[in-house]
Scaffold this active site. Sequence first.
Site, PDB file in Angstrom:
ATOM      1  N   HIS A  52       0.541  -1.079   0.141  1.00  0.00           N
ATOM      2  CA  HIS A  52       0.072   0.050  -0.090  1.00  0.00           C
ATOM      3  C   HIS A  52       0.373   1.048  -0.194  1.00  0.00           C
ATOM      4  O   HIS A  52       2.594   0.843   0.283  1.00  0.00           O
ATOM      5  CB  HIS A  52      -0.676   0.209   1.208  1.00  0.00           C
ATOM      6  CG  HIS A  52      -1.900  -1.104   1.504  1.00  0.00           C
ATOM      7  ND1 HIS A  52      -3.256  -0.686   1.841  1.00  0.00           N
ATOM      8  CD2 HIS A  52      -2.675  -2.274   0.401  1.00  0.00           C
ATOM      9  CE1 HIS A  52      -3.678  -1.781   1.883  1.00  0.00           C
ATOM     10  NE2 HIS A  52      -2.887  -3.022   0.903  1.00  0.00           N
ATOM     11  N   GLU A  54       1.367   3.828   1.700  1.00  0.00           N
ATOM     12  CA  GLU A  54       1.773   3.911   2.931  1.00  0.00           C
ATOM     13  C   GLU A  54       3.190   3.472   3.637  1.00  0.00           C
ATOM     14  O   GLU A  54       3.989   3.471   4.244  1.00  0.00           O
ATOM     15  CB  GLU A  54       0.455   4.026   4.072  1.00  0.00           C
ATOM     16  CG  GLU A  54      -0.346   4.941   3.906  1.00  0.00           C
ATOM     17  CD  GLU A  54      -1.786   3.912   3.345  1.00  0.00           C
ATOM     18  OE1 GLU A  54      -2.623   5.433   3.671  1.00  0.00           O
ATOM     19  OE2 GLU A  54      -1.703   3.631   2.798  1.00  0.00           O
TER      20      GLU A  54
END
Length: 155
Positions: A52, A54
């Site tokens: 992802h 992040e």
Amino acid sequence: MNDEDFMRLAIKKTIQGIRKGQTPFGACIVKNGKVVVCEHNVVWKEGNPVMHAEVHAIRQASRKLKTIDLSGCVIYSTTEPCPMCYSAVHWARIKKIVYGASIADAKKAGFNELQISDKTMKRLAKDKIGIESGLLKKECVELFKIWKKHKGKAY
């Protein structure tokens, strides 16, 4: 630069990712008012469901700063971090999360989201991470529409 400027960098990076066939998520990590890294989701590129935006940004920031302790950093995410990403932020000791679209917005766009909010994660963990929601929300939600129109999407 201010919070909106940093979020706009994350939005710009997300659009770059969409053009490369990635999903519509981006994150920017800032320390002392300076951008450390800005990354987009690379799940499809890497063939790895945990990549992802992040997590990718945290990995790159840790490499760049040569430490896993990202104390003093703020992460700007186009969408509220999922529970996995919230945990990564926690373990990296990032002091604050600023996001635009919510997990519910991602779910409405068709993503397989666990509907556990960052605020719930913070409460359950008795965490001290600051959370600011809804920054440039309209622009961040628009990323889902851009992604849906993009012909090269992998999802």
